[in-house]
Design a protein around this motif. Structure first.
Motif, PDB file in Angstrom:
ATOM      1  N   LEU A 134      -1.008   9.577   0.326  1.00  0.00           N
ATOM      2  CA  LEU A 134      -0.601   9.125  -1.011  1.00  0.00           C
ATOM      3  C   LEU A 134       0.893   9.350  -1.235  1.00  0.00           C
ATOM      4  CD1 LEU A 134      -3.636  10.351  -3.141  1.00  0.00           C
ATOM      5  CD2 LEU A 134      -3.064   7.994  -2.535  1.00  0.00           C
ATOM      6  N   TYR A 135       1.412  10.475  -0.755  1.00  0.00           N
ATOM      7  CA  TYR A 135       2.839  10.750  -0.853  1.00  0.00           C
ATOM      8  C   TYR A 135       3.646   9.699  -0.084  1.00  0.00           C
ATOM      9  CZ  TYR A 135       7.282  13.180  -0.182  1.00  0.00           C
ATOM     10  OH  TYR A 135       8.614  13.492  -0.133  1.00  0.00           O
ATOM     11  N   HIS A 136       3.217   9.366   1.122  1.00  0.00           N
ATOM     12  CA  HIS A 136       3.920   8.365   1.929  1.00  0.00           C
ATOM     13  C   HIS A 136       3.822   6.979   1.304  1.00  0.00           C
ATOM     14  CE1 HIS A 136       3.745  10.953   5.836  1.00  0.00           C
ATOM     15  NE2 HIS A 136       4.601  11.405   4.949  1.00  0.00           N
ATOM     16  N   TYR A 137       2.634   6.615   0.787  1.00  0.00           N
ATOM     17  CA  TYR A 137       2.485   5.307   0.138  1.00  0.00           C
ATOM     18  C   TYR A 137       3.458   5.202  -1.029  1.00  0.00           C
ATOM     19  CZ  TYR A 137      -2.160   5.766   2.361  1.00  0.00           C
ATOM     20  OH  TYR A 137      -3.188   5.986   3.232  1.00  0.00           O
ATOM     21  N   ASN A 138       3.556   6.259  -1.805  1.00  0.00           N
ATOM     22  CA  ASN A 138       4.457   6.259  -2.955  1.00  0.00           C
ATOM     23  C   ASN A 138       5.911   6.100  -2.514  1.00  0.00           C
ATOM     24  OD1 ASN A 138       4.911   6.563  -5.834  1.00  0.00           O
ATOM     25  ND2 ASN A 138       5.839   8.521  -5.296  1.00  0.00           N
ATOM     26  N   ASN A 139       6.296   6.787  -1.444  1.00  0.00           N
ATOM     27  CA  ASN A 139       7.669   6.665  -0.938  1.00  0.00           C
ATOM     28  C   ASN A 139       7.963   5.242  -0.463  1.00  0.00           C
ATOM     29  OD1 ASN A 139       8.267   9.307  -1.478  1.00  0.00           O
ATOM     30  ND2 ASN A 139       7.954  10.013   0.612  1.00  0.00           N
ATOM     31  N   ILE A 140       7.016   4.639   0.244  1.00  0.00           N
ATOM     32  CA  ILE A 140       7.209   3.266   0.736  1.00  0.00           C
ATOM     33  C   ILE A 140       7.346   2.303  -0.437  1.00  0.00           C
ATOM     34  CG2 ILE A 140       6.089   1.349   1.953  1.00  0.00           C
ATOM     35  CD1 ILE A 140       4.882   3.548   3.843  1.00  0.00           C
ATOM     36  N   MET A 141       6.521   2.468  -1.467  1.00  0.00           N
ATOM     37  CA  MET A 141       6.637   1.589  -2.644  1.00  0.00           C
ATOM     38  C   MET A 141       7.974   1.801  -3.355  1.00  0.00           C
ATOM     39  SD  MET A 141       2.784   1.489  -4.194  1.00  0.00           S
ATOM     40  CE  MET A 141       2.545   3.257  -4.180  1.00  0.00           C
ATOM     41  N   GLY A 142       8.438   3.034  -3.386  1.00  0.00           N
ATOM     42  CA  GLY A 142       9.755   3.299  -3.979  1.00  0.00           C
ATOM     43  C   GLY A 142      10.857   2.613  -3.195  1.00  0.00           C
ATOM     44  N   LEU A 143      10.781   2.648  -1.867  1.00  0.00           N
ATOM     45  CA  LEU A 143      11.769   1.960  -1.031  1.00  0.00           C
ATOM     46  C   LEU A 143      11.715   0.448  -1.237  1.00  0.00           C
ATOM     47  CD1 LEU A 143      11.385   4.076   2.226  1.00  0.00           C
ATOM     48  CD2 LEU A 143      13.373   4.038   0.687  1.00  0.00           C
ATOM     49  N   ALA A 144      10.499  -0.089  -1.356  1.00  0.00           N
ATOM     50  CA  ALA A 144      10.363  -1.532  -1.605  1.00  0.00           C
ATOM     51  C   ALA A 144      11.007  -1.889  -2.940  1.00  0.00           C
ATOM     52  CB  ALA A 144       8.900  -1.942  -1.593  1.00  0.00           C
ATOM     53  N   GLY A 145      10.783  -1.057  -3.950  1.00  0.00           N
ATOM     54  CA  GLY A 145      11.396  -1.308  -5.252  1.00  0.00           C
ATOM     55  C   GLY A 145      12.917  -1.236  -5.191  1.00  0.00           C
ATOM     56  N   LEU A 146      13.416  -0.312  -4.396  1.00  0.00           N
ATOM     57  CA  LEU A 146      14.855  -0.121  -4.281  1.00  0.00           C
ATOM     58  C   LEU A 146      15.529  -1.256  -3.504  1.00  0.00           C
ATOM     59  CD1 LEU A 146      17.303   1.810  -4.697  1.00  0.00           C
ATOM     60  CD2 LEU A 146      16.668   2.886  -2.526  1.00  0.00           C
ATOM     61  N   TYR A 147      14.922  -1.668  -2.390  1.00  0.00           N
ATOM     62  CA  TYR A 147      15.579  -2.624  -1.498  1.00  0.00           C
ATOM     63  C   TYR A 147      15.100  -4.063  -1.623  1.00  0.00           C
ATOM     64  CZ  TYR A 147      17.394   1.537   0.755  1.00  0.00           C
ATOM     65  OH  TYR A 147      18.038   2.721   0.998  1.00  0.00           O
TER      66      TYR A 147
END
Length: 116
Positions: free
Chosen positions: A100-113
């Motif tokens: 869940l922590y990794h999924y959240n980080n990946i979604m944050g990166l998608a939002g950022l980039y």
């Protein structure tokens, strides 16, 4: 109480997974049809019009992941007793939380980039 939560999570996981799969398959079929017919403008319109459905499908996908992880741990808790219950369930909980922590980080990166 755990059996009720398990049953709810399992039924939600299956229902949300079916919803997600159906939404994205239908959109993929129509998108590929439009592109295959050379309808680029119509495809763009369709893609834009489907934004709320993509968001809903993605949210359902996240719900599927969450309810599946909870169901998985509850299944282990319900099928074992004593200390064995914890020795078997804790690694599953740890993997689920890291995921869940990794999924959240990946979604944050998608939002950022991608989506900024």
């Amino acid at each position: 109480c755990l059996k009720i939560i398990f049953g709810m999570c399992m039924s939600l996981s299956v229902a949300l997974g079916a919803y997600t799969t159906t939404i994205f398959i239908i959109m993929a079929i129509y998108s590929k049809t439009a592109l295959g017919m050379g309808l680029q403008s119509e495809y763009n319109q369709f893609f834009d019009a489907c934004a709320p459905y993509r968001l809903s499908g993605f949210q359902a996908f996240l719900g599927t992941i969450l309810t599946y992880n909870v169901s998985w741990v509850l299944s282990l808790m319900l099928n074992y007793e004593g200390q064995l219950r914890w020795w078997i369930s804790l690694p599953a909980m740890a993997v689920g939380l890291v995921g869940l922590y990794h999924y959240n980080n990946i979604m944050g990166l998608a939002g950022l980039y991608i989506y900024s």
